[in-house]
Design a protein around this motif. Structure first.
Motif, PDB file in Angstrom:
ATOM      1  N   LEU A  52       0.843  -1.210   0.000  1.00  0.00           N
ATOM      2  CA  LEU A  52       0.000   0.000   0.000  1.00  0.00           C
ATOM      3  C   LEU A  52       0.870   1.249   0.000  1.00  0.00           C
ATOM      4  CD1 LEU A  52      -2.882  -0.940   2.467  1.00  0.00           C
ATOM      5  CD2 LEU A  52      -3.039  -0.594  -0.010  1.00  0.00           C
ATOM      6  N   TRP A  53       1.921   1.255   0.814  1.00  0.00           N
ATOM      7  CA  TRP A  53       2.831   2.399   0.857  1.00  0.00           C
ATOM      8  C   TRP A  53       3.522   2.579  -0.491  1.00  0.00           C
ATOM      9  CZ3 TRP A  53       7.964   3.046  -0.093  1.00  0.00           C
ATOM     10  CH2 TRP A  53       8.484   4.296   0.216  1.00  0.00           C
ATOM     11  N   CYS A  54       3.939   1.474  -1.116  1.00  0.00           N
ATOM     12  CA  CYS A  54       4.653   1.537  -2.395  1.00  0.00           C
ATOM     13  C   CYS A  54       3.837   2.223  -3.481  1.00  0.00           C
ATOM     14  CB  CYS A  54       5.036   0.136  -2.873  1.00  0.00           C
ATOM     15  SG  CYS A  54       6.414  -0.603  -1.986  1.00  0.00           S
ATOM     16  N   LYS A  55       2.521   2.140  -3.402  1.00  0.00           N
ATOM     17  CA  LYS A  55       1.662   2.756  -4.416  1.00  0.00           C
ATOM     18  C   LYS A  55       1.719   4.274  -4.371  1.00  0.00           C
ATOM     19  CE  LYS A  55      -1.394  -1.173  -4.739  1.00  0.00           C
ATOM     20  NZ  LYS A  55      -2.733  -1.722  -4.541  1.00  0.00           N
ATOM     21  N   VAL A  56       2.203   4.825  -3.267  1.00  0.00           N
ATOM     22  CA  VAL A  56       2.342   6.270  -3.108  1.00  0.00           C
ATOM     23  C   VAL A  56       3.817   6.656  -3.068  1.00  0.00           C
ATOM     24  CG1 VAL A  56       1.829   8.243  -1.632  1.00  0.00           C
ATOM     25  CG2 VAL A  56       0.163   6.398  -1.877  1.00  0.00           C
ATOM     26  N   GLY A  57       4.580   5.990  -2.186  1.00  0.00           N
ATOM     27  CA  GLY A  57       6.008   6.262  -2.057  1.00  0.00           C
ATOM     28  C   GLY A  57       6.267   7.598  -1.393  1.00  0.00           C
ATOM     29  N   PRO A  58       7.508   8.085  -1.497  1.00  0.00           N
ATOM     30  CA  PRO A  58       7.861   9.373  -0.889  1.00  0.00           C
ATOM     31  C   PRO A  58       7.220  10.528  -1.661  1.00  0.00           C
ATOM     32  CG  PRO A  58       9.714   8.511  -2.131  1.00  0.00           C
ATOM     33  CD  PRO A  58       8.653   7.449  -2.144  1.00  0.00           C
ATOM     34  N   PRO A  59       7.219  11.732  -1.072  1.00  0.00           N
ATOM     35  CA  PRO A  59       6.495  12.872  -1.657  1.00  0.00           C
ATOM     36  C   PRO A  59       6.816  13.191  -3.125  1.00  0.00           C
ATOM     37  CG  PRO A  59       7.187  13.401   0.561  1.00  0.00           C
ATOM     38  CD  PRO A  59       7.792  12.061   0.230  1.00  0.00           C
ATOM     39  N   LYS A  60       8.066  13.068  -3.564  1.00  0.00           N
ATOM     40  CA  LYS A  60       8.415  13.470  -4.932  1.00  0.00           C
ATOM     41  C   LYS A  60       8.236  12.352  -5.965  1.00  0.00           C
ATOM     42  CE  LYS A  60      11.499  17.154  -3.582  1.00  0.00           C
ATOM     43  NZ  LYS A  60      12.815  17.768  -3.693  1.00  0.00           N
ATOM     44  N   ALA A  61       7.868  11.157  -5.509  1.00  0.00           N
ATOM     45  CA  ALA A  61       7.683  10.029  -6.431  1.00  0.00           C
ATOM     46  C   ALA A  61       6.349  10.156  -7.168  1.00  0.00           C
ATOM     47  CB  ALA A  61       7.714   8.715  -5.659  1.00  0.00           C
ATOM     48  N   LYS A  62       6.330   9.603  -8.381  1.00  0.00           N
ATOM     49  CA  LYS A  62       5.083   9.459  -9.132  1.00  0.00           C
ATOM     50  C   LYS A  62       5.004   8.002  -9.560  1.00  0.00           C
ATOM     51  CE  LYS A  62       2.444  10.918 -13.135  1.00  0.00           C
ATOM     52  NZ  LYS A  62       2.059   9.541 -13.437  1.00  0.00           N
ATOM     53  N   VAL A  63       4.267   7.222  -8.786  1.00  0.00           N
ATOM     54  CA  VAL A  63       4.161   5.783  -9.023  1.00  0.00           C
ATOM     55  C   VAL A  63       3.072   5.527 -10.058  1.00  0.00           C
ATOM     56  CG1 VAL A  63       3.682   3.540  -7.976  1.00  0.00           C
ATOM     57  CG2 VAL A  63       4.956   5.273  -6.695  1.00  0.00           C
ATOM     58  N   ASP A  64       3.449   4.836 -11.140  1.00  0.00           N
ATOM     59  CA  ASP A  64       2.489   4.475 -12.182  1.00  0.00           C
ATOM     60  C   ASP A  64       1.931   3.075 -11.969  1.00  0.00           C
ATOM     61  OD1 ASP A  64       2.868   6.909 -13.495  1.00  0.00           O
ATOM     62  OD2 ASP A  64       4.488   6.109 -14.729  1.00  0.00           O
ATOM     63  N   GLN A  65       2.774   2.165 -11.478  1.00  0.00           N
ATOM     64  CA  GLN A  65       2.343   0.776 -11.346  1.00  0.00           C
ATOM     65  C   GLN A  65       3.177   0.071 -10.282  1.00  0.00           C
ATOM     66  OE1 GLN A  65       2.833  -1.464 -14.987  1.00  0.00           O
ATOM     67  NE2 GLN A  65       1.127  -2.804 -14.510  1.00  0.00           N
ATOM     68  N   VAL A  66       2.529  -0.816  -9.515  1.00  0.00           N
ATOM     69  CA  VAL A  66       3.207  -1.676  -8.542  1.00  0.00           C
ATOM     70  C   VAL A  66       2.846  -3.118  -8.891  1.00  0.00           C
ATOM     71  CG1 VAL A  66       3.422  -2.322  -6.113  1.00  0.00           C
ATOM     72  CG2 VAL A  66       3.143   0.083  -6.731  1.00  0.00           C
ATOM     73  N   LEU A  67       3.860  -3.898  -9.218  1.00  0.00           N
ATOM     74  CA  LEU A  67       3.666  -5.314  -9.527  1.00  0.00           C
ATOM     75  C   LEU A  67       4.288  -6.128  -8.404  1.00  0.00           C
ATOM     76  CD1 LEU A  67       4.883  -5.146 -13.233  1.00  0.00           C
ATOM     77  CD2 LEU A  67       2.521  -5.056 -12.423  1.00  0.00           C
ATOM     78  N   HIS A  68       3.648  -7.224  -8.020  1.00  0.00           N
ATOM     79  CA  HIS A  68       4.268  -8.065  -7.000  1.00  0.00           C
ATOM     80  C   HIS A  68       3.893  -9.524  -7.209  1.00  0.00           C
ATOM     81  CE1 HIS A  68       0.358  -8.098  -4.992  1.00  0.00           C
ATOM     82  NE2 HIS A  68       0.806  -9.070  -4.242  1.00  0.00           N
ATOM     83  N   ARG A  69       4.750 -10.376  -6.710  1.00  0.00           N
ATOM     84  CA  ARG A  69       4.491 -11.812  -6.728  1.00  0.00           C
ATOM     85  C   ARG A  69       5.179 -12.408  -5.510  1.00  0.00           C
ATOM     86  NH1 ARG A  69       8.673 -15.111  -8.489  1.00  0.00           N
ATOM     87  NH2 ARG A  69      10.490 -14.005  -9.287  1.00  0.00           N
ATOM     88  N   GLU A  70       4.622 -13.519  -5.057  1.00  0.00           N
ATOM     89  CA  GLU A  70       5.266 -14.223  -3.958  1.00  0.00           C
ATOM     90  C   GLU A  70       6.507 -14.921  -4.514  1.00  0.00           C
ATOM     91  OE1 GLU A  70       3.724 -17.106  -0.433  1.00  0.00           O
ATOM     92  OE2 GLU A  70       2.274 -15.670  -1.265  1.00  0.00           O
ATOM     93  N   THR A  71       7.576 -14.937  -3.750  1.00  0.00           N
ATOM     94  CA  THR A  71       8.836 -15.518  -4.202  1.00  0.00           C
ATOM     95  C   THR A  71       9.477 -16.307  -3.068  1.00  0.00           C
ATOM     96  OG1 THR A  71      10.887 -15.011  -5.404  1.00  0.00           O
ATOM     97  CG2 THR A  71      10.250 -13.482  -3.653  1.00  0.00           C
ATOM     98  N   GLU A  72      10.638 -16.856  -3.337  1.00  0.00           N
ATOM     99  CA  GLU A  72      11.334 -17.697  -2.358  1.00  0.00           C
ATOM    100  C   GLU A  72      11.843 -16.875  -1.170  1.00  0.00           C
ATOM    101  OE1 GLU A  72      15.318 -20.539  -2.140  1.00  0.00           O
ATOM    102  OE2 GLU A  72      14.575 -19.866  -4.081  1.00  0.00           O
ATOM    103  N   LEU A  73      11.608 -17.386   0.020  1.00  0.00           N
ATOM    104  CA  LEU A  73      12.089 -16.772   1.252  1.00  0.00           C
ATOM    105  C   LEU A  73      13.588 -17.018   1.377  1.00  0.00           C
ATOM    106  CD1 LEU A  73      10.744 -15.337   3.717  1.00  0.00           C
ATOM    107  CD2 LEU A  73      10.728 -17.553   4.829  1.00  0.00           C
ATOM    108  N   LYS A  74      14.368 -15.949   1.596  1.00  0.00           N
ATOM    109  CA  LYS A  74      15.832 -16.065   1.713  1.00  0.00           C
ATOM    110  C   LYS A  74      16.326 -15.856   3.147  1.00  0.00           C
ATOM    111  CE  LYS A  74      16.675 -16.224  -2.814  1.00  0.00           C
ATOM    112  NZ  LYS A  74      17.463 -17.179  -3.524  1.00  0.00           N
ATOM    113  N   ASN A  75      15.426 -15.448   4.047  1.00  0.00           N
ATOM    114  CA  ASN A  75      15.761 -15.219   5.465  1.00  0.00           C
ATOM    115  C   ASN A  75      16.825 -14.146   5.664  1.00  0.00           C
ATOM    116  OD1 ASN A  75      13.919 -17.154   6.625  1.00  0.00           O
ATOM    117  ND2 ASN A  75      15.215 -18.709   5.687  1.00  0.00           N
ATOM    118  N   TYR A  76      16.643 -13.003   5.019  1.00  0.00           N
ATOM    119  CA  TYR A  76      17.537 -11.864   5.236  1.00  0.00           C
ATOM    120  C   TYR A  76      17.320 -11.311   6.638  1.00  0.00           C
ATOM    121  CZ  TYR A  76      18.437 -11.677   0.213  1.00  0.00           C
ATOM    122  OH  TYR A  76      18.817 -11.974  -1.067  1.00  0.00           O
ATOM    123  N   SER A  77      18.336 -10.655   7.159  1.00  0.00           N
ATOM    124  CA  SER A  77      18.152  -9.917   8.412  1.00  0.00           C
ATOM    125  C   SER A  77      18.391  -8.446   8.094  1.00  0.00           C
ATOM    126  CB  SER A  77      19.114 -10.410   9.488  1.00  0.00           C
ATOM    127  OG  SER A  77      20.444 -10.135   9.148  1.00  0.00           O
TER     128      SER A  77
END
Length: 91
Positions: free
Chosen positions: A59-84
């Motif tokens: 939801l945040w990505c669809k807006v982003g920071p004040p100077k951004a102009k987001v046209d599209q947000v695409l996402h898919r579930e992917t492999e978990l890598k367990n980053y910290s």
């Protein structure tokens, strides 16, 4: 149970602090992973966490920071890598 999303942000999202703002939002939500600029002008995010937190990041990505102009947000579930932590990657 943690899951992972690969998220691609399209629009005016480079040179507007999108990656730094994404890192801050991900950290606030307890999400781990990374984000980076792509050569085509998009931003790519690998985000890991609970589904509810990843949905909040989407939801945040669809807006982003004040100077951004987001046209599209695409996402898919992917492999978990367990980053910290969440970091900004350089291409």
């Amino acid at each position: 149970m943690p899951i992972a999303f690969e998220i691609t942000i399209k629009g005016k999202v480079q040179g507007v602090f999108y990656r730094a703002s994404t890192r801050d939002k991900a950290t606030e939500l307890g999400i781990s992973g990374w984000c980076m600029n792509l050569d085509n002008g998009d931003v790519l995010i690998h985000a890991e966490g609970e589904r509810v937190d990843l949905n909040a990041l989407l939801l945040w990505c669809k807006v982003g920071p004040p100077k951004a102009k987001v046209d599209q947000v695409l996402h898919r579930e992917t492999e978990l890598k367990n980053y910290s932590g969440f970091r900004i990657r350089r291409a």
